[in-house]
Scaffold this motif. Sequence first.
Motif, PDB file in Angstrom:
ATOM      1  N   ARG A  94       0.335  -1.199   0.045  1.00 20.09           N
ATOM      2  CA  ARG A  94      -0.065   0.212  -0.327  1.00 20.09           C
ATOM      3  C   ARG A  94       0.896   1.331  -0.241  1.00 20.09           C
ATOM      4  NH1 ARG A  94      -4.878   1.425   4.719  1.00 20.09           N
ATOM      5  NH2 ARG A  94      -5.485   3.126   3.756  1.00 20.09           N
ATOM      6  N   VAL A  95       0.641   1.822  -0.955  1.00 19.48           N
ATOM      7  CA  VAL A  95       0.890   3.466  -0.958  1.00 19.48           C
ATOM      8  C   VAL A  95       0.029   4.754  -1.039  1.00 19.48           C
ATOM      9  CG1 VAL A  95       2.466   4.853  -2.650  1.00 19.48           C
ATOM     10  CG2 VAL A  95       2.741   2.284  -2.519  1.00 19.48           C
ATOM     11  N   ILE A  96       0.729   5.278  -0.280  1.00 23.47           N
ATOM     12  CA  ILE A  96      -0.555   6.551   0.426  1.00 23.47           C
ATOM     13  C   ILE A  96       0.592   7.942  -0.111  1.00 23.47           C
ATOM     14  CG2 ILE A  96      -1.632   7.735   1.736  1.00 23.47           C
ATOM     15  CD1 ILE A  96      -2.326   5.662   3.583  1.00 23.47           C
ATOM     16  N   VAL A  97       0.690   8.606  -1.214  1.00 26.22           N
ATOM     17  CA  VAL A  97       0.569   9.759  -1.488  1.00 26.22           C
ATOM     18  C   VAL A  97      -0.288  11.484  -1.379  1.00 26.22           C
ATOM     19  CG1 VAL A  97       2.293  11.711  -2.974  1.00 26.22           C
ATOM     20  CG2 VAL A  97       2.706   8.664  -2.505  1.00 26.22           C
ATOM     21  N   GLY A  98       0.133  12.163  -0.109  1.00 25.35           N
ATOM     22  CA  GLY A  98      -0.977  12.677   0.396  1.00 25.35           C
ATOM     23  C   GLY A  98      -2.334  12.591  -0.131  1.00 25.35           C
ATOM     24  N   SER A  99      -3.361  12.465  -0.497  1.00 25.13           N
ATOM     25  CA  SER A  99      -4.498  12.234  -0.337  1.00 25.13           C
ATOM     26  C   SER A  99      -5.059  11.454  -1.332  1.00 25.13           C
ATOM     27  CB  SER A  99      -5.632  13.370  -0.589  1.00 25.13           C
ATOM     28  OG  SER A  99      -5.636  14.541  -0.018  1.00 25.13           O
ATOM     29  N   ASN A 100      -3.476  10.379  -1.754  1.00 24.29           N
ATOM     30  CA  ASN A 100      -4.035   9.282  -3.052  1.00 24.29           C
ATOM     31  C   ASN A 100      -3.537   7.899  -1.758  1.00 24.29           C
ATOM     32  OD1 ASN A 100      -3.920  11.077  -5.876  1.00 24.29           O
ATOM     33  ND2 ASN A 100      -2.976  12.244  -4.255  1.00 24.29           N
ATOM     34  N   ASP A 101      -4.434   7.282  -2.004  1.00 22.96           N
ATOM     35  CA  ASP A 101      -4.771   5.890  -2.056  1.00 22.96           C
ATOM     36  C   ASP A 101      -4.826   4.659  -2.394  1.00 22.96           C
ATOM     37  OD1 ASP A 101      -4.056   3.885  -0.105  1.00 22.96           O
ATOM     38  OD2 ASP A 101      -5.657   4.104   1.023  1.00 22.96           O
ATOM     39  N   VAL A 102      -3.464   3.799  -2.676  1.00 20.88           N
ATOM     40  CA  VAL A 102      -3.569   2.787  -3.290  1.00 20.88           C
ATOM     41  C   VAL A 102      -2.323   1.061  -2.818  1.00 20.88           C
ATOM     42  CG1 VAL A 102      -2.199   2.299  -5.872  1.00 20.88           C
ATOM     43  CG2 VAL A 102      -3.057   4.617  -5.392  1.00 20.88           C
ATOM     44  N   GLN A 103      -3.284   0.330  -3.483  1.00 20.57           N
ATOM     45  CA  GLN A 103      -3.024  -0.879  -2.782  1.00 20.57           C
ATOM     46  C   GLN A 103      -2.909  -2.514  -3.859  1.00 20.57           C
ATOM     47  OE1 GLN A 103      -5.141  -1.989   0.795  1.00 20.57           O
ATOM     48  NE2 GLN A 103      -5.896  -3.708  -0.768  1.00 20.57           N
ATOM     49  N   VAL A 104      -1.773  -3.011  -4.229  1.00 17.23           N
ATOM     50  CA  VAL A 104      -2.131  -4.323  -4.707  1.00 17.23           C
ATOM     51  C   VAL A 104      -1.670  -5.357  -3.607  1.00 17.23           C
ATOM     52  CG1 VAL A 104       1.024  -3.961  -5.375  1.00 17.23           C
ATOM     53  CG2 VAL A 104      -0.494  -4.950  -7.075  1.00 17.23           C
ATOM     54  N   GLU A 105      -2.449  -6.495  -4.316  1.00 17.45           N
ATOM     55  CA  GLU A 105      -1.793  -7.709  -3.939  1.00 17.45           C
ATOM     56  C   GLU A 105      -1.785  -8.812  -5.244  1.00 17.45           C
ATOM     57  OE1 GLU A 105      -5.469  -8.438  -0.772  1.00 17.45           O
ATOM     58  OE2 GLU A 105      -6.537  -6.339  -2.060  1.00 17.45           O
ATOM     59  N   GLY A 106      -1.758  -9.753  -4.607  1.00 16.30           N
ATOM     60  CA  GLY A 106      -1.856 -10.686  -5.523  1.00 16.30           C
ATOM     61  C   GLY A 106      -0.411 -12.009  -5.879  1.00 16.30           C
ATOM     62  N   ARG A 107      -0.266 -12.203  -6.931  1.00 22.30           N
ATOM     63  CA  ARG A 107       0.459 -13.475  -6.961  1.00 22.30           C
ATOM     64  C   ARG A 107       1.055 -13.008  -8.441  1.00 22.30           C
ATOM     65  NH1 ARG A 107       2.448 -18.001  -4.373  1.00 22.30           N
ATOM     66  NH2 ARG A 107       3.884 -19.174  -5.389  1.00 22.30           N
ATOM     67  N   ILE A 108       2.419 -13.128  -8.518  1.00 22.23           N
ATOM     68  CA  ILE A 108       3.425 -13.405 -10.577  1.00 22.23           C
ATOM     69  C   ILE A 108       4.110 -14.712  -9.924  1.00 22.23           C
ATOM     70  CG2 ILE A 108       4.984 -12.092 -11.495  1.00 22.23           C
ATOM     71  CD1 ILE A 108       4.610  -9.611  -9.767  1.00 22.23           C
ATOM     72  N   GLU A 109       3.734 -15.086 -10.763  1.00 22.40           N
ATOM     73  CA  GLU A 109       4.482 -16.735 -10.621  1.00 22.40           C
ATOM     74  C   GLU A 109       5.049 -16.601 -13.138  1.00 22.40           C
ATOM     75  OE1 GLU A 109       3.888 -19.496  -9.312  1.00 22.40           O
ATOM     76  OE2 GLU A 109       2.007 -19.562  -8.151  1.00 22.40           O
ATOM     77  N   GLY A 110       6.870 -17.000 -12.312  1.00 25.96           N
ATOM     78  CA  GLY A 110       7.762 -17.175 -13.065  1.00 25.96           C
ATOM     79  C   GLY A 110       8.215 -15.605 -12.747  1.00 25.96           C
ATOM     80  N   ALA A 111       8.664 -14.863 -12.010  1.00 24.99           N
ATOM     81  CA  ALA A 111       8.891 -13.265 -11.947  1.00 24.99           C
ATOM     82  C   ALA A 111       9.632 -13.228 -12.662  1.00 24.99           C
ATOM     83  CB  ALA A 111       8.990 -12.801 -10.692  1.00 24.99           C
ATOM     84  N   GLY A 112      10.914 -13.930 -13.221  1.00 27.01           N
ATOM     85  CA  GLY A 112      12.090 -13.724 -13.576  1.00 27.01           C
ATOM     86  C   GLY A 112      12.380 -14.519 -15.343  1.00 27.01           C
TER      87      GLY A 112
END
Length: 203
Positions: free
Chosen positions: A109-127
């Motif tokens: 989760r990233v909050i910058v001022g009044s902007n609030d965003v989060q990401v969740e989940g999974r990445i397979e084969g990231a490389g």
Amino acid sequence: VEARRLEVASLGLELKVSGKVRNASSPKAELKVEVAAGGSKFVDAEAALSEIVLGPALKARLDVKARWPVFDAKPLEALGAPAGLQVPAGSLDARVRLDGDAVSLAPARVIVGSNDVQVEGRIEGAGSRSPELDLLFKCRSFVLEELARMTPRTRELAVTGRGLFALAVKGRLPKPVLAGKLEFKGLGATVRGLKAEGLGGTV
């Protein structure tokens, strides 16, 4: 093992690092970082690496927390930051799990001022060249006026508007499937003397 304090000064920045590694049978690394310029601290971060399993497929958990006040990023221009960049106060909270070539976010989760965003989940084969994504992005709020004030170029556009969105990204790169929802109001901007304002809706 403990590093009480390491200080480095370069390109007008002052970096202070302290940390420790404990429990050799199941190691855990903790790190604290402060970044300052001109005697004023503008980033304060903590990171912990734990649940480490060494082997052909590395397993570990990384927890990161960072906080920063409103700051003028002029000291970062030497590192490639845009001239005149001004950053609102904000924070980063993330938990990342590594399991071989799989990466899980739970969540970040990233909050910058009044902007609030989060990401969740999974990445397979990231490389790999074609990782498989299963991610959900959630923006509880965005305020374009705040983001537009960050650089001189975007300030000239007089961008306005606020809203929220959710975006799901599933499938293999480069062609994952995207699905989501966007709500916005008060959207406007000035481009080459032409002004648009008061736009709103749901997509």
